[in-house]
Structure formats: structure tokens, C-alpha cells
Design a protein around this motif. Structure first.
Motif, PDB file in Angstrom:
ATOM      1  N   UNK A   1       0.832  -1.206   0.000  1.00 11.68           N
ATOM      2  CA  UNK A   1       0.000   0.000   0.000  1.00 11.68           C
ATOM      3  C   UNK A   1       0.867   1.256   0.000  1.00 11.68           C
ATOM      4  N   UNK A   2       2.116   1.102  -0.423  1.00  7.77           N
ATOM      5  CA  UNK A   2       2.991   2.256  -0.598  1.00  7.77           C
ATOM      6  C   UNK A   2       3.921   2.586   0.546  1.00  7.77           C
ATOM      7  N   UNK A   3       3.882   1.805   1.624  1.00  8.99           N
ATOM      8  CA  UNK A   3       4.780   2.058   2.757  1.00  8.99           C
ATOM      9  C   UNK A   3       6.128   1.404   2.478  1.00  8.99           C
ATOM     10  N   UNK A   4       7.202   2.142   2.705  1.00 15.06           N
ATOM     11  CA  UNK A   4       8.552   1.607   2.493  1.00 15.06           C
ATOM     12  C   UNK A   4       9.100   1.135   3.842  1.00 15.06           C
ATOM     13  N   UNK A   5       9.271  -0.184   4.020  1.00 17.20           N
ATOM     14  CA  UNK A   5       9.703  -0.730   5.317  1.00 17.20           C
ATOM     15  C   UNK A   5      10.998  -0.125   5.829  1.00 17.20           C
ATOM     16  N   UNK A   6      11.946   0.140   4.916  1.00 14.36           N
ATOM     17  CA  UNK A   6      13.220   0.707   5.368  1.00 14.36           C
ATOM     18  C   UNK A   6      13.028   2.107   5.944  1.00 14.36           C
ATOM     19  N   UNK A   7      12.012   2.817   5.433  1.00 10.37           N
ATOM     20  CA  UNK A   7      11.721   4.141   5.986  1.00 10.37           C
ATOM     21  C   UNK A   7      11.131   4.028   7.393  1.00 10.37           C
ATOM     22  N   UNK A   8      10.366   2.973   7.613  1.00 11.21           N
ATOM     23  CA  UNK A   8       9.824   2.745   8.956  1.00 11.21           C
ATOM     24  C   UNK A   8      10.974   2.559   9.936  1.00 11.21           C
ATOM     25  N   UNK A   9      11.957   1.747   9.524  1.00 13.24           N
ATOM     26  CA  UNK A   9      13.134   1.540  10.365  1.00 13.24           C
ATOM     27  C   UNK A   9      13.899   2.825  10.603  1.00 13.24           C
ATOM     28  N   UNK A  10      14.016   3.643   9.548  1.00 17.50           N
ATOM     29  CA  UNK A  10      14.735   4.918   9.670  1.00 17.50           C
ATOM     30  C   UNK A  10      14.014   5.860  10.635  1.00 17.50           C
ATOM     31  N   UNK A  11      12.691   5.943  10.516  1.00 17.66           N
ATOM     32  CA  UNK A  11      11.915   6.819  11.403  1.00 17.66           C
ATOM     33  C   UNK A  11      12.061   6.368  12.855  1.00 17.66           C
ATOM     34  N   UNK A  12      11.985   5.054  13.083  1.00 17.49           N
ATOM     35  CA  UNK A  12      12.145   4.542  14.442  1.00 17.49           C
ATOM     36  C   UNK A  12      13.550   4.813  14.970  1.00 17.49           C
ATOM     37  N   UNK A  13      14.550   4.633  14.100  1.00 23.76           N
ATOM     38  CA  UNK A  13      15.931   4.887  14.509  1.00 23.76           C
ATOM     39  C   UNK A  13      16.125   6.353  14.898  1.00 23.76           C
ATOM     40  N   UNK A  14      15.559   7.249  14.103  1.00 25.86           N
ATOM     41  CA  UNK A  14      15.687   8.677  14.396  1.00 25.86           C
ATOM     42  C   UNK A  14      14.935   9.040  15.678  1.00 25.86           C
ATOM     43  N   UNK A  15      13.775   8.418  15.869  1.00 32.87           N
ATOM     44  CA  UNK A  15      13.005   8.680  17.085  1.00 32.87           C
ATOM     45  C   UNK A  15      13.782   8.253  18.317  1.00 32.87           C
ATOM     46  N   UNK A  16      14.351   7.048  18.244  1.00 32.80           N
ATOM     47  CA  UNK A  16      15.126   6.537  19.378  1.00 32.80           C
ATOM     48  C   UNK A  16      16.364   7.398  19.614  1.00 32.80           C
ATOM     49  N   UNK A  17      16.988   7.833  18.520  1.00 33.27           N
ATOM     50  CA  UNK A  17      18.180   8.676  18.655  1.00 33.27           C
ATOM     51  C   UNK A  17      17.853  10.020  19.296  1.00 33.27           C
ATOM     52  N   UNK A  18      16.640  10.505  19.075  1.00 30.78           N
ATOM     53  CA  UNK A  18      16.265  11.812  19.607  1.00 30.78           C
ATOM     54  C   UNK A  18      16.043  11.797  21.112  1.00 30.78           C
ATOM     55  N   UNK A  19      15.770  10.635  21.674  1.00 32.12           N
ATOM     56  CA  UNK A  19      15.540  10.560  23.126  1.00 32.12           C
ATOM     57  C   UNK A  19      16.769  11.021  23.901  1.00 32.12           C
ATOM     58  N   UNK A  20      17.959  10.413  23.680  1.00 34.18           N
ATOM     59  CA  UNK A  20      19.135  10.915  24.391  1.00 34.18           C
ATOM     60  C   UNK A  20      19.545  12.306  23.932  1.00 34.18           C
ATOM     61  N   UNK A  21      19.204  12.683  22.686  1.00 33.08           N
ATOM     62  CA  UNK A  21      19.561  14.007  22.186  1.00 33.08           C
ATOM     63  C   UNK A  21      18.832  15.090  22.982  1.00 33.08           C
ATOM     64  N   UNK A  22      17.559  14.857  23.296  1.00 28.92           N
ATOM     65  CA  UNK A  22      16.806  15.810  24.104  1.00 28.92           C
ATOM     66  C   UNK A  22      17.410  15.906  25.501  1.00 28.92           C
ATOM     67  N   UNK A  23      17.738  14.751  26.076  1.00 28.58           N
ATOM     68  CA  UNK A  23      18.346  14.742  27.413  1.00 28.58           C
ATOM     69  C   UNK A  23      19.682  15.480  27.409  1.00 28.58           C
ATOM     70  N   UNK A  24      20.470  15.279  26.357  1.00 24.92           N
ATOM     71  CA  UNK A  24      21.764  15.951  26.253  1.00 24.92           C
ATOM     72  C   UNK A  24      21.583  17.459  26.092  1.00 24.92           C
ATOM     73  N   UNK A  25      20.603  17.878  25.299  1.00 26.42           N
ATOM     74  CA  UNK A  25      20.338  19.310  25.115  1.00 26.42           C
ATOM     75  C   UNK A  25      19.919  19.946  26.440  1.00 26.42           C
ATOM     76  N   UNK A  26      19.106  19.241  27.197  1.00 23.13           N
ATOM     77  CA  UNK A  26      18.689  19.765  28.496  1.00 23.13           C
ATOM     78  C   UNK A  26      19.877  19.862  29.450  1.00 23.13           C
ATOM     79  N   UNK A  27      20.740  18.820  29.456  1.00 20.62           N
ATOM     80  CA  UNK A  27      21.906  18.829  30.339  1.00 20.62           C
ATOM     81  C   UNK A  27      22.848  19.975  29.993  1.00 20.62           C
ATOM     82  N   UNK A  28      23.112  20.173  28.684  1.00 16.25           N
ATOM     83  CA  UNK A  28      24.006  21.244  28.251  1.00 16.25           C
ATOM     84  C   UNK A  28      23.437  22.616  28.625  1.00 16.25           C
ATOM     85  N   UNK A  29      22.146  22.805  28.442  1.00 20.35           N
ATOM     86  CA  UNK A  29      21.523  24.076  28.787  1.00 20.35           C
ATOM     87  C   UNK A  29      21.557  24.303  30.297  1.00 20.35           C
TER      88      UNK A  29
END
Length: 198
Positions: free
Chosen positions: A129-157
Motif C-alpha cells: 500500500x505504498x509504505x517503504x519498510x526501510x523508511x519505517x526503520x529509519x523513522x524509528x531509529x531517528x526517534x530513538x536517537x532523539x531521546x538521548x539528544x533531548x536529554x543531552x540538550x537539556x543537560x548542556x543548557x
């Protein structure tokens, strides 16, 4: 991509169980606890999960899995004790505790890459139906990567805030954190574009 601060490398039994089996076990546990709605069953589930942490050498991580939701559980317990009854308070809090600890156990014994591979495979039927599985993996990877990124941004600030001799008012750090996250997002977008990802 195997760590986001929660995965604990190891070779014991839980590390050899496939990610899909662990997620099914988690889903099954949630279903059983909700359907039975028995505080004794829920308390037993909490005890069983605690024993799993100990038996599998992850006892040191038990408190870290539980601490972030402790105040939340206390608030729920007080609410139910006041507006419903103690029986309901015990049941709901023990259900949540069992599920949270079990989810923490899954997270700590499953590499992020294994989780992403699993979700990518699960998304393959959607390619019709037009969904690209590798993009699903990429979106999840970026989402997971953003969790520590937010924590790091808060710590630095926070460190910059304290270094300037400022005190109180954590709300004053919100804008610097957002600015740092926007800059990181722009840099990430440029990096993806440079690699030909739209």
C-alpha cells in the motif's frame, strides 16, 4: 545503534531470546493482567519480574527501571485510594509496575538494532500500500536517537545556566533547549539530504 543508554550488553538467556518473542511476552503479560484484573495476580507478576532481574544479573538496573515512574505511581495510588478504594489502587499500581519493569527488562536485553529489524520486517506487508519498510526503520531509529539528544540538550543548557550563576526557574531553559534541538534537527536534515534521503 545498539545503545541509547538503556541496553546492557550481556550473553545470558534473555539476550538469546528473539526480540519478537520478548515483545509477544510483554503483550501477553499486559493482556493477562488487564483481563484478570486481580491485585494478587498483579503483585505476583511484580515479584516474578523482580526475580527475573535478579536471576539474570540485572538487579542493579531494577531501581533505574522503576525510579522514573515512582511519583506517577504514587499519584495514581493516592487518586484511587481517595476516589475509589485501596483494592483498586493496589491492583492498578501493581499492574503498571509489573508492565513497566518487564518493558525495562526487554529494553535492557534487546539491542536497538534488533528492535528496528523486527519493526522493519513487520512493516514489509505494508509495502503493497505504498509504505517503504526501510523508511519505517529509519523513522524509528531517528526517534530513538532523539531521546538521548533531548536529554543531552537539556543537560548542556542546565550546565550553561548554572555556569552563568543563574538560579531557579527551570522554565527559563526551555527556549535554549528548543533552539539547540532545532539546530540539531536542521543538521540532521542536511545530513540526510546529502545522502540522498528525502
Amino acid at each position: 545503534m545498539n545503545t541509547v543508554g538503556l541496553y546492557v550488553p550481556g550473553t545470558s538467556l534473555p539476550y538469546r531470546i528473539p526480540a519478537g518473542v520478548k515483545l509477544l511476552a510483554l503483550l501477553g503479560t499486559v493482556t493477562v493482567l488487564v483481563v484478570l484484573a486481580d491485585p494478587w495476580v498483579s503483585l505476583g507478576a511484580v515479584l516474578a519480574v523482580v526475580l527475573l532481574y535478579i536471576l539474570w544479573g540485572l538487579a542493579a538496573h531494577l531501581w533505574h527501571a522503576f525510579r522514573p515512574v515512582l511519583l506517577f505511581l504514587v499519584a495514581i495510588a493516592v487518586f484511587h485510594a481517595v476516589f475509589t478504594d485501596v483494592h483498586t489502587a493496589v491492583r492498578v499500581c501493581s499492574q503498571l509496575t509489573a508492565v513497566i519493569l518487564l518493558a525495562g527488562l526487554v529494553t535492557r536485553t534487546t539491542p536497538v538494532s534488533a528492535m528496528l529489524d523486527l519493526f522493519t520486517r513487520l512493516a514489509r506487508p505494508l509495502q503493497h500500500v505504498g509504505v517503504r519498510p526501510e523508511r519505517v526503520g529509519l523513522v524509528l531509529a531517528l526517534t530513538i536517537r532523539c531521546i538521548p539528544m533531548v536529554a543531552e540538550a537539556w543537560r548542556a543548557s542546565r550546565e550553561a545556566y548554572v555556569a552563568r550563576g543563574l538560579r531557579g526557574g527551570a522554565h527559563r531553559m526551555v527556549v535554549p533547549v528548543i533552539v539547540n534541538l532545532i539546530r540539531s534537527a536542521e543538521a540532521l536534515g542536511l545530513a540526510l539530504s546529502a545522502r540522498g534521503l528525502d
